[in-house]
Design a protein around this motif. Structure first.
Motif, PDB file in Angstrom:
ATOM      1  N   ILE A 376     -12.887  48.158  -9.684  1.00  0.00           N
ATOM      2  CA  ILE A 376     -13.085  46.803 -10.130  1.00  0.00           C
ATOM      3  C   ILE A 376     -12.083  45.829  -9.311  1.00  0.00           C
ATOM      4  N   TRP A 377     -10.787  46.328  -8.995  1.00  0.00           N
ATOM      5  CA  TRP A 377      -9.712  45.531  -8.169  1.00  0.00           C
ATOM      6  C   TRP A 377      -9.720  45.369  -6.735  1.00  0.00           C
ATOM      7  N   SER A 378      -9.467  44.130  -6.457  1.00  0.00           N
ATOM      8  CA  SER A 378      -9.647  43.662  -4.984  1.00  0.00           C
ATOM      9  C   SER A 378      -9.112  44.816  -4.160  1.00  0.00           C
ATOM     10  N   ASN A 379      -8.022  45.413  -4.484  1.00  0.00           N
ATOM     11  CA  ASN A 379      -7.406  46.525  -3.364  1.00  0.00           C
ATOM     12  C   ASN A 379      -7.671  47.986  -3.827  1.00  0.00           C
ATOM     13  N   ALA A 380      -8.852  47.849  -4.310  1.00  0.00           N
ATOM     14  CA  ALA A 380      -9.691  49.220  -4.754  1.00  0.00           C
ATOM     15  C   ALA A 380      -9.511  50.437  -3.551  1.00  0.00           C
ATOM     16  N   ALA A 381      -9.439  49.708  -2.360  1.00  0.00           N
ATOM     17  CA  ALA A 381      -9.482  50.820  -1.326  1.00  0.00           C
ATOM     18  C   ALA A 381      -8.202  51.386  -1.267  1.00  0.00           C
ATOM     19  N   ASP A 382      -6.911  50.826  -1.413  1.00  0.00           N
ATOM     20  CA  ASP A 382      -5.655  51.160  -1.318  1.00  0.00           C
ATOM     21  C   ASP A 382      -5.734  52.022  -2.626  1.00  0.00           C
ATOM     22  N   LEU A 383      -6.085  51.526  -3.790  1.00  0.00           N
ATOM     23  CA  LEU A 383      -5.825  52.447  -5.025  1.00  0.00           C
ATOM     24  C   LEU A 383      -6.612  53.878  -4.857  1.00  0.00           C
ATOM     25  N   THR A 384      -7.485  53.626  -4.266  1.00  0.00           N
ATOM     26  CA  THR A 384      -8.339  55.083  -4.039  1.00  0.00           C
ATOM     27  C   THR A 384      -7.513  56.081  -3.195  1.00  0.00           C
ATOM     28  N   ASN A 385      -7.108  55.379  -2.118  1.00  0.00           N
ATOM     29  CA  ASN A 385      -6.449  56.342  -1.272  1.00  0.00           C
ATOM     30  C   ASN A 385      -5.223  57.056  -1.707  1.00  0.00           C
ATOM     31  N   ILE A 386      -4.309  56.100  -2.665  1.00  0.00           N
ATOM     32  CA  ILE A 386      -3.290  56.640  -3.233  1.00  0.00           C
ATOM     33  C   ILE A 386      -3.591  57.862  -4.207  1.00  0.00           C
ATOM     34  N   ILE A 387      -4.601  57.675  -5.287  1.00  0.00           N
ATOM     35  CA  ILE A 387      -4.912  58.388  -5.916  1.00  0.00           C
ATOM     36  C   ILE A 387      -5.594  59.718  -5.384  1.00  0.00           C
ATOM     37  N   LYS A 406       3.965  60.958 -11.336  1.00  0.00           N
ATOM     38  CA  LYS A 406       5.165  59.926 -11.311  1.00  0.00           C
ATOM     39  C   LYS A 406       4.836  59.176  -9.812  1.00  0.00           C
ATOM     40  N   SER A 407       4.480  59.941  -8.576  1.00  0.00           N
ATOM     41  CA  SER A 407       4.385  59.253  -7.515  1.00  0.00           C
ATOM     42  C   SER A 407       3.185  58.354  -7.582  1.00  0.00           C
ATOM     43  N   MET A 408       1.993  58.659  -8.336  1.00  0.00           N
ATOM     44  CA  MET A 408       0.911  58.066  -8.279  1.00  0.00           C
ATOM     45  C   MET A 408       1.154  56.735  -9.068  1.00  0.00           C
ATOM     46  N   GLN A 409       1.878  56.794 -10.305  1.00  0.00           N
ATOM     47  CA  GLN A 409       2.288  55.534 -10.905  1.00  0.00           C
ATOM     48  C   GLN A 409       2.876  54.397 -10.209  1.00  0.00           C
ATOM     49  N   ALA A 410       4.187  54.947  -9.401  1.00  0.00           N
ATOM     50  CA  ALA A 410       4.770  54.131  -8.603  1.00  0.00           C
ATOM     51  C   ALA A 410       4.010  53.421  -7.432  1.00  0.00           C
ATOM     52  N   ARG A 411       3.329  54.234  -6.858  1.00  0.00           N
ATOM     53  CA  ARG A 411       2.752  53.744  -5.598  1.00  0.00           C
ATOM     54  C   ARG A 411       1.667  52.586  -5.959  1.00  0.00           C
ATOM     55  N   LEU A 412       0.624  53.124  -7.061  1.00  0.00           N
ATOM     56  CA  LEU A 412      -0.357  52.153  -7.722  1.00  0.00           C
ATOM     57  C   LEU A 412       0.062  50.944  -8.167  1.00  0.00           C
ATOM     58  N   THR A 413       1.291  50.953  -8.896  1.00  0.00           N
ATOM     59  CA  THR A 413       2.161  49.835  -9.547  1.00  0.00           C
ATOM     60  C   THR A 413       2.304  48.810  -8.349  1.00  0.00           C
ATOM     61  N   THR A 414       2.961  49.286  -7.333  1.00  0.00           N
ATOM     62  CA  THR A 414       3.153  48.672  -5.957  1.00  0.00           C
ATOM     63  C   THR A 414       1.959  47.706  -5.323  1.00  0.00           C
ATOM     64  N   SER A 415       1.212  48.547  -5.300  1.00  0.00           N
ATOM     65  CA  SER A 415      -0.144  48.293  -4.670  1.00  0.00           C
ATOM     66  C   SER A 415      -0.652  46.915  -5.655  1.00  0.00           C
ATOM     67  N   MET A 416      -0.693  47.241  -6.810  1.00  0.00           N
ATOM     68  CA  MET A 416      -1.314  46.316  -7.916  1.00  0.00           C
ATOM     69  C   MET A 416      -0.526  44.662  -7.886  1.00  0.00           C
ATOM     70  N   GLU A 417       0.924  45.053  -7.660  1.00  0.00           N
ATOM     71  CA  GLU A 417       1.869  43.958  -7.642  1.00  0.00           C
ATOM     72  C   GLU A 417       1.587  43.073  -6.041  1.00  0.00           C
TER      73      GLU A 417
END
Length: 423
Positions: A376-387, A406-417
């Protein structure tokens, strides 16, 4: 005359049913279903019937599911977007900012669309009050089993809990030679996301909450990823498995379980070589729960149709909109979704096919169908790749489940910001 055709207005209806001379390639339709060997003929049949009925031609543009998003963006840059494109429901936010995307409320009217469509189906195409897509077919992503494989393993009933599920997988591993008991997605980030998201929900976790905060760094998410890693270590799942591989394995009697949408039946008929005779083996079942009493979960799923037009402006009598009107007519909706083993999207069509046994069983197994919390998020493609990357890293033993989370949390947070700053 079907409900939607009545509602869009007599002027548009007259044009839809008119018999004006056809031009070459009156509109273009970009579709991943058209690129699927098992379904190409079904889509071509719809296009042929549309041409006969409306005297308009359609240029089909088939691209593999995994290539659709990339190709739409490339065509947006080169100003060669198709008139109509088929999307997976989770992709829509990715394209919401494109200037040429039509708000279909402005074409047909919000009230008329709400009268014609099932609310759950229409909601898949709505973002911030704009109807950026019309639903094509709907359902959920849930667990599917092969009854014949279960019988070979001595399993009489579909497992209800995670513990029962693991016991069933062990039985399949030990009694069905050369099998992949659970053909879990272990490659293709888009596929891996679904399996991780479902098991994360089963274990009580979330990835991103409703406010957009990343919350995957939790005990529940660690337990979910640890569960998936354990399946790999115990040879209950296998590397290099994508959704098409899962379908082929189950169809060929080499797998007992996997996650998919209801259209899996169509693929299984084709991949098994047995056609409708294979239906007897297909068992839609509730996703196993962590403990008895929990509610089973699944993922909301559907296919959407979006329209691209200059400056996002369109009218109901444009060729592309005549095509949309035809696609969601009762004539098509009581036929195409069933051939694709999915639910129709209009109220009238759903009422007409309410007795379809397979779809009734699927609906009964759906449980709590949740919206894809990543898509549902505009950066869904990046989030999907990270996960996908982090989950695959843990599944392949390249990092621990704890480090991956831990890495997923950090990378997803950066992407959302980053995504919030660019809005």
């Amino acid at each position: 005359m079907n409900t939607f055709t009545r509602l869009i207005g007599t002027a548009a209806v007259a044009l839809v049913l008119g018999s004006g001379a056809a031009k070459a390639a009156d509109l273009s339709f970009m579709s991943f279903t058209y690129a699927e060997e098992a379904n190409k003929a079904i889509v071509q049949g719809v296009l042929d019937n549309f041409q006969k009925a409306e005297k308009l031609t359609v240029e089909p543009l088939g691209f593999a599911w995994g290539d659709m998003q990339k190709n739409i963006f490339l065509r947006a840059r080169s100003k060669t977007l198709p008139d109509i494109a088929q999307l997976s429901e989770r992709w829509l936010p990715t394209f919401a900012s494109l200037d040429n995307l039509v708000d279909l409320n402005t074409v047909y009217g919000k009230d008329k669309l709400e009268v014609a469509f099932a609310p759950d189906a229409l909601a898949m195409g709505n973002i911030n009050g704009k109807q950026l897509a019309l639903p094509l077919l709907s359902g959920s992503i849930g667990m599917v089993a092969n009854k014949e494989v279960l019988a070979k393993a001595g399993i009489n009933d579909a497992p209800k809990t995670v513990d029962d599920f693991k016991k069933a997988l062990v039985a399949v591993r030990d009694k069905v030679p050369n099998s992949v008991p659970y053909s879990m997605a272990t490659k293709n980030n888009g596929s891996i996301l679904i399996d991780f998201m479902v098991w994360n929900w089963v274990h009580g976790g979330r990835i991103i909450d409703d406010a957009g905060k990343v919350v995957v760094d939790s005990r529940q998410s660690r337990d979910a990823l640890g569960f998936m890693v354990g399946l790999m270590k115990d040879r209950l799942a296998a590397p290099e498995i994508d959704r098409p591989d899962s379908r082929r394995l189950l169809a060929q009697g080499a797998s007992a379980f996997y996650l998919d949408a209801p259209q899996t039946r169509t693929f299984l008929r084709d991949f098994s070589g047995k056609g409708q005779a294979f239906d007897a083996n297909v068992l839609p079942m509730p996703t196993p729960v962590l403990k008895a009493g929990d509610k089973s979960v699944s993922v909301q799923w559907g296919h959407l149709l979006v329209q691209f037009a200059a400056n996002g402006k369109a009218k109901a009598d444009d060729p592309a909109d005549k095509f949309l009107t035809y696609i969601i007519s009762d004539k098509v909706q009581t036929d195409l979704p069933l051939k694709m083993s999915a639910l129709p999207v209009t109220k009238s069509a759903r009422a007409a096919v309410a007795d379809d046994a397979y779809l009734k069983n699927w609906s009964a197994a759906t449980g709590d169908a949740r919206r894809n919390e990543v898509g549902i998020w505009s950066n869904a493609a990046d989030l999907t790749n990270i996960i996908g990357e982090e989950v695959q890293g843990a599944l392949l033993g390249q990092k621990s489940a704890d480090d991956a989370i831990k890495s997923m949390q950090a990378r997803l947070t950066t992407s959302m910001e980053k995504a919030k700053k660019s809005e």
